[in-house]
Scaffold this motif. Structure first.
Motif, PDB file in Angstrom:
ATOM      1  N   GLU A 149       0.833  -1.200   0.000  1.00 26.34           N
ATOM      2  CA  GLU A 149       0.000   0.000   0.000  1.00 26.34           C
ATOM      3  C   GLU A 149       0.872   1.256   0.000  1.00 26.34           C
ATOM      4  O   GLU A 149       1.756   1.402   0.843  1.00 26.34           O
ATOM      5  CB  GLU A 149      -0.893   0.002   1.239  1.00 26.34           C
ATOM      6  N   PRO A 150       0.659   2.170  -0.956  1.00 20.92           N
ATOM      7  CA  PRO A 150       1.449   3.410  -0.944  1.00 20.92           C
ATOM      8  C   PRO A 150       1.076   4.295   0.235  1.00 20.92           C
ATOM      9  O   PRO A 150      -0.023   4.192   0.790  1.00 20.92           O
ATOM     10  CB  PRO A 150       1.081   4.077  -2.281  1.00 20.92           C
ATOM     11  N   ASP A 151       2.002   5.161   0.608  1.00 22.09           N
ATOM     12  CA  ASP A 151       1.734   6.096   1.705  1.00 22.09           C
ATOM     13  C   ASP A 151       0.812   7.233   1.280  1.00 22.09           C
ATOM     14  O   ASP A 151       0.159   7.854   2.124  1.00 22.09           O
ATOM     15  CB  ASP A 151       3.059   6.658   2.233  1.00 22.09           C
ATOM     16  N   ASP A 152       0.768   7.506  -0.020  1.00 23.02           N
ATOM     17  CA  ASP A 152      -0.124   8.563  -0.501  1.00 23.02           C
ATOM     18  C   ASP A 152      -0.415   8.319  -1.976  1.00 23.02           C
ATOM     19  O   ASP A 152       0.390   7.692  -2.697  1.00 23.02           O
ATOM     20  CB  ASP A 152       0.512   9.939  -0.303  1.00 23.02           C
ATOM     21  N   ARG A 153      -1.575   8.784  -2.414  1.00 18.33           N
ATOM     22  CA  ARG A 153      -1.980   8.692  -3.821  1.00 18.33           C
ATOM     23  C   ARG A 153      -2.431  10.070  -4.293  1.00 18.33           C
ATOM     24  O   ARG A 153      -2.893  10.881  -3.500  1.00 18.33           O
ATOM     25  CB  ARG A 153      -3.142   7.717  -4.002  1.00 18.33           C
ATOM     26  N   ALA A 154      -2.304  10.298  -5.602  1.00 15.47           N
ATOM     27  CA  ALA A 154      -2.798  11.549  -6.175  1.00 15.47           C
ATOM     28  C   ALA A 154      -3.352  11.275  -7.568  1.00 15.47           C
ATOM     29  O   ALA A 154      -2.862  10.382  -8.283  1.00 15.47           O
ATOM     30  CB  ALA A 154      -1.686  12.594  -6.238  1.00 15.47           C
ATOM     31  N   PHE A 155      -4.373  12.036  -7.964  1.00 15.26           N
ATOM     32  CA  PHE A 155      -5.028  11.897  -9.260  1.00 15.26           C
ATOM     33  C   PHE A 155      -5.274  13.299  -9.832  1.00 15.26           C
ATOM     34  O   PHE A 155      -5.292  14.279  -9.095  1.00 15.26           O
ATOM     35  CB  PHE A 155      -6.378  11.176  -9.130  1.00 15.26           C
ATOM     36  N   PHE A 156      -5.465  13.364 -11.133  1.00 18.87           N
ATOM     37  CA  PHE A 156      -5.833  14.645 -11.740  1.00 18.87           C
ATOM     38  C   PHE A 156      -6.800  14.355 -12.877  1.00 18.87           C
ATOM     39  O   PHE A 156      -6.517  13.528 -13.757  1.00 18.87           O
ATOM     40  CB  PHE A 156      -4.619  15.393 -12.274  1.00 18.87           C
ATOM     41  N   GLN A 157      -7.936  14.996 -12.854  1.00 17.33           N
ATOM     42  CA  GLN A 157      -8.942  14.794 -13.879  1.00 17.33           C
ATOM     43  C   GLN A 157      -9.183  16.089 -14.629  1.00 17.33           C
ATOM     44  O   GLN A 157      -9.386  17.142 -14.032  1.00 17.33           O
ATOM     45  CB  GLN A 157     -10.258  14.316 -13.250  1.00 17.33           C
ATOM     46  N   ALA A 158      -9.144  15.985 -15.934  1.00 22.28           N
ATOM     47  CA  ALA A 158      -9.475  17.103 -16.821  1.00 22.28           C
ATOM     48  C   ALA A 158      -9.905  16.502 -18.145  1.00 22.28           C
ATOM     49  O   ALA A 158      -9.546  15.358 -18.471  1.00 22.28           O
ATOM     50  CB  ALA A 158      -8.287  18.041 -16.998  1.00 22.28           C
ATOM     51  N   GLY A 159     -10.632  17.264 -18.912  1.00 15.02           N
ATOM     52  CA  GLY A 159     -11.232  16.727 -20.117  1.00 15.02           C
ATOM     53  C   GLY A 159     -10.286  16.007 -21.056  1.00 15.02           C
ATOM     54  O   GLY A 159     -10.580  14.913 -21.534  1.00 15.02           O
ATOM     55  N   SER A 160      -9.139  16.599 -21.346  1.00 15.59           N
ATOM     56  CA  SER A 160      -8.242  16.026 -22.353  1.00 15.59           C
ATOM     57  C   SER A 160      -7.063  15.274 -21.757  1.00 15.59           C
ATOM     58  O   SER A 160      -6.185  14.817 -22.491  1.00 15.59           O
ATOM     59  CB  SER A 160      -7.711  17.150 -23.246  1.00 15.59           C
ATOM     60  N   VAL A 161      -7.025  15.145 -20.443  1.00 20.59           N
ATOM     61  CA  VAL A 161      -5.894  14.483 -19.786  1.00 20.59           C
ATOM     62  C   VAL A 161      -6.229  13.013 -19.574  1.00 20.59           C
ATOM     63  O   VAL A 161      -7.316  12.661 -19.104  1.00 20.59           O
ATOM     64  CB  VAL A 161      -5.574  15.151 -18.431  1.00 20.59           C
ATOM     65  N   ASN A 162      -5.287  12.149 -19.935  1.00 17.49           N
ATOM     66  CA  ASN A 162      -5.488  10.714 -19.790  1.00 17.49           C
ATOM     67  C   ASN A 162      -5.697  10.341 -18.321  1.00 17.49           C
ATOM     68  O   ASN A 162      -5.161  11.004 -17.426  1.00 17.49           O
ATOM     69  CB  ASN A 162      -4.268   9.951 -20.320  1.00 17.49           C
TER      70      ASN A 162
END
Length: 743
Positions: A362-375
């Motif tokens: 299990e990682p100590d932290d996770r991050a995500f980014f959502q935008a229309g044209s971003v994979n």
């Protein structure tokens, strides 16, 4: 153009109720035909046979047996020629046969096989889009196999292939269909077919029924199933049921019985999620009788490396395995790579997130980014005592398959990443993407803030870091201890000779502040318990492991400035080692891990000297060495009113041989302060020279000296002891640090 007889989106099975079913003669006829064409590898011969059969089918259009044979013939042509259209032809023939005889299992079974092959050759993005709608090849195959099992539960091949396909897809509704079909088959004579019980065990476990799964695997073994496979699957289910001791027993029993290539391959794939390439090659060269001992050593090395109790890493391995199966499955066996994907592998179980999860948990932290044209993207942070590990995953063109990339910029695609790397202006989305990882490392704050050439320099640094991280992440594994709070303890380690005269030992002296410990009431007063684990590793593997609990009972609760102290001697062989010490106060959820490297010399073969043990009279912590009582001071801090004790050993001198010893103390970073000493080497006696001559008492000469430090000013000091062998013109020295406190 073929048609579809069932609506696979909901897996609605729309066949007629079983009537007379397919006769044994018809089944035998189909199997003989399949066996005959399986030996033909010449497409011309197969095409001639197909042509003659098609001519017959033109006049005998309602002959279901003929259409089934044509379906398997087209399927074989697809295998031989590699033409995807042939599998589509096969599916059409099987569908025709199923319309004529819907209660026959073979048309549905053949349709399932054809859908698998046809879909595996499809364009991946389209196939994944179909999957979202329930119209992909796996969904169709599940439905077809389910129909075969429904119309004839005794048809074991269909039951097993249904289970296998549903397990690959791991979509809950399809798994439920498969489980119901296999359970039904298990109430018929198909229950006496070992692979059916194996399939049932795997499906029951996936559905969360661990005990039922174990029972199915036990029946599989009783029916003569492969012992290595059966016991490995049993072990997995026992670990899934939180029964690690039983799982451990089944795991190694299966390894001892794993003689078939299938069983050996399953074990190799299983531990391979944590293994290095060298370890895999080593396993491949082992004779079968040696593999159990090798596997035990493999997992024990990992336990010791992370100061874990024996068996903890294997238990964690299966926790990770079931978590990764649930959250990071790889649906398509065809993985498409681009220039932004430096890491490529051939396994067909997990996407790259699963690979990292299996190795590092299990990682100590996770991050995500959502935008229309971003994979779609994720980043994981693993906090490490040396350099943190940060992994970036992106799904490009395939929403089901996350792959590792070196730089966060690669999430934006190759062209945008190249533009940024060459000083391009980027975009608002790029700035937001970098900013979304700012909590991971300051480098992402700089990437969000900089532009132009400034960003190029930072991106280059970040990409090199990503390259190193991927290399470490995909070739190593770890299960480090994590604690909610640090205990604030200290440890001093000393390398000395072993009492047996062979190898050496590490003397560990520790102190933990009372304020960090939770007291327990006892009949004798107040009790403190401290878990202590010590692991010593060499390049060859684990060399020592100690797991103990130290107890201190006092009349009252320890004050903030008071400490729980102790020591531990651990025998170790000659050589270079890595030492890890872990403290654990489970009642508080607090702990601490210390790591150091050390070298244990061969005290028996040459002129050698132990480490210097510096303590003080009246410390309350005493270690006995031979006839000497050595005072210990784990914190290395001394009031100027103290009298120090310096203990060390000299080895390699013959009994009666002369030697010279010199002790000096220097202010750290300063010059000699010999003049500050009032009394040396005599406790309360008169002043003596800083040098003295002695006579060796044998192979091990133990020296215990007293040093008055009352004239020293507060500060950090280096104590150096030099010993000379005048007969052989040899000289050796050791140093220790100490702190003199203010009055």
């Amino acid at each position: 153009m073929r048609f579809l007889l069932l609506w696979v989106a909901g897996l609605t099975i729309s066949v007629a109720a079983p009537a007379a079913g397919q006769s044994p003669a018809a089944r035998d006829s189909i199997e003989r035909f399949r066996e005959r064409i399986a030996t033909i590898g010449d497409s011309v011969t197969l095409l001639d046979l197909e042509s003659s059969m098609i001519d017959r089918a033109r006049t005998d259009r309602d002959n279901a047996l003929l259409h089934v044979r044509l379906g398997f013939l087209a399927f074989r042509l697809g295998q031989v020629t590699g033409e995807n259209a042939r599998f589509d032809d096969a599916a059409g023939e099987f569908e025709w046969a199923a319309e004529i005889e819907p209660d026959w299992p073979y048309p549905w079974y053949g349709l399932g096989l054809a859908e698998l092959e046809f879909g595996e050759s499809s364009v991946i993005p389209f196939e994944n889009l179909k999957q979202m709608l329930g119209r992909d090849y796996l969904s169709k195959a599940v439905a077809a196999f389910a129909n075969a099992a429904t119309v004839d539960p005794t048809f074991a091949d269909a039951v097993v292939d249904l289970a296998t396909t549903a397990l690959r897809q791991r979509i809950r509704p399809r798994l439920e269909v498969a489980l119901e079909a296999v359970r039904r088959a298990a109430t018929t004579e198909a229950a006496q077919v070992a692979p059916v019980q194996l399939a049932l065990g795997r499906l029951e476990r996936t559905a969360g029924h661990a005990d039922t799964s174990v029972a199915a695997f036990e029946r599989y073994l009783a029916l003569g199933g492969d012992s290595g496979v059966g016991f490995l699957e049993t072990a997995r289910s026992l670990y899934f049921a939180s029964r690690p001791q039983d799982g451990d027993h089944a795991y190694y029993r299966g390894a001892a019985l794993a003689r078939s290539p299938r069983a050996t391959g399953l074990y190799r794939e299983d531990f391979g999620w944590a293994a290095t390439e060298d370890e895999l090659r080593e396993f491949d060269l082992l004779p079968q009788p040696e593999r159990v001992a090798w596997l035990r050593a493999f997992w024990l090395r990992r336990d010791v490396a992370d100061v874990r109790a024996p068996g903890e890493r294997l238990t964690e391995h299966y926790r990770r395995y079931f978590h990764a199966l649930e959250h990071f499955p790889l649906v398509s066996r065809h993985r498409r790579y681009d220039v932004i994907h430096p890491y490529r592998n051939e396994q067909q179980v997990f996407d790259d997130r699963g690979i990292i999860y299996m190795r590092h948990g299990e990682p100590d932290d996770r991050a995500f980014f959502q935008a229309g044209s971003v994979n779609p993207n994720e980043s994981w942070l693993y906090a490490r005592s040396g350099e943190n590990l940060i992994f970036h995953f992106v799904a490009t063109g395939d929403i089901q398959d996350y792959k590792l990339v070196e730089s966060l910029a690669d999430v934006l695609g190759p062209s945008t990443a190249l533009e940024l790397q060459t000083g391009g202006p980027g975009s608002p989305e790029a700035v937001e993407l970098f900013g979304s990882r700012s909590a991971f490392d300051p480098v992402y704050q700089r990437l969000a803030a900089f532009s132009g050439t400034g960003r190029v320099r930072v991106l280059t640094e970040e990409r090199r870091y990503g390259e190193r991280t991927i290399e470490v992440g995909t070739t190593t594994d770890a299960f480090p201890l994590h604690f909610d709070e640090a205990l604030g303890g200290v440890v001093r380690r000393y390398v000395i000779s072993a009492p047996t005269g062979r190898g050496g030992q590490i003397l560990l002296v520790f102190a933990v502040p009372g304020a960090s410990l939770v007291p327990e009431a006892s009949s004798e007063g107040v009790t403190y318990r401290l878990g202590v684990r010590v692991a010593v590793m060499s390049a060859a593997g684990a060399v020592a492991y100690v797991d103990t609990t130290r107890t201190l009972t006092t009349g009252a609760v320890l004050a903030a400035e008071q400490y729980m102290t102790g020591f531990l001697a651990v025998p170790v062989p000659v050589g270079a080692h890595t030492l890890r010490v872990a403290f654990d106060q489970s009642r508080r959820g607090a702990g601490q891990v210390f790591e150091d490297t050390l070298s244990v010399p061969d005290f028996t073969s040459s002129f050698e000297m132990s480490d210097l043990i510096v303590g003080r009279h009246g410390s309350g912590l005493t270690w006995v060495a031979g006839t000497d009582s050595v005072s210990l001071s784990p914190r290395g801090r001394f009031p100027p009113t103290d009298t120090l004790q310096v203990y060390y050993e000299v080895h390699g001198l013959a009994e009666g041989s002369p030697y010279r010893s010199r002790l000096e103390v220097k202010k750290e970073g300063g010059g000699s302060i010999f003049g500050f000493f009032k009394r040396l080497f005599g406790g309360g006696g008169p002043p003596v020279s800083l040098r003295f001559d002695g006579v060796a008492s044998g192979a091990t000469t133990r020296i215990l000296q007293s040093v008055d430090i009352s004239a020293l000013k507060p500060g950090q000091y280096v104590l150096r002891v030099t010993v000379e062998d005048p007969q052989n013109n040899q000289r050796i020295e050791r140093e220790a640090t100490l702190e003199v406190q203010g009055r």
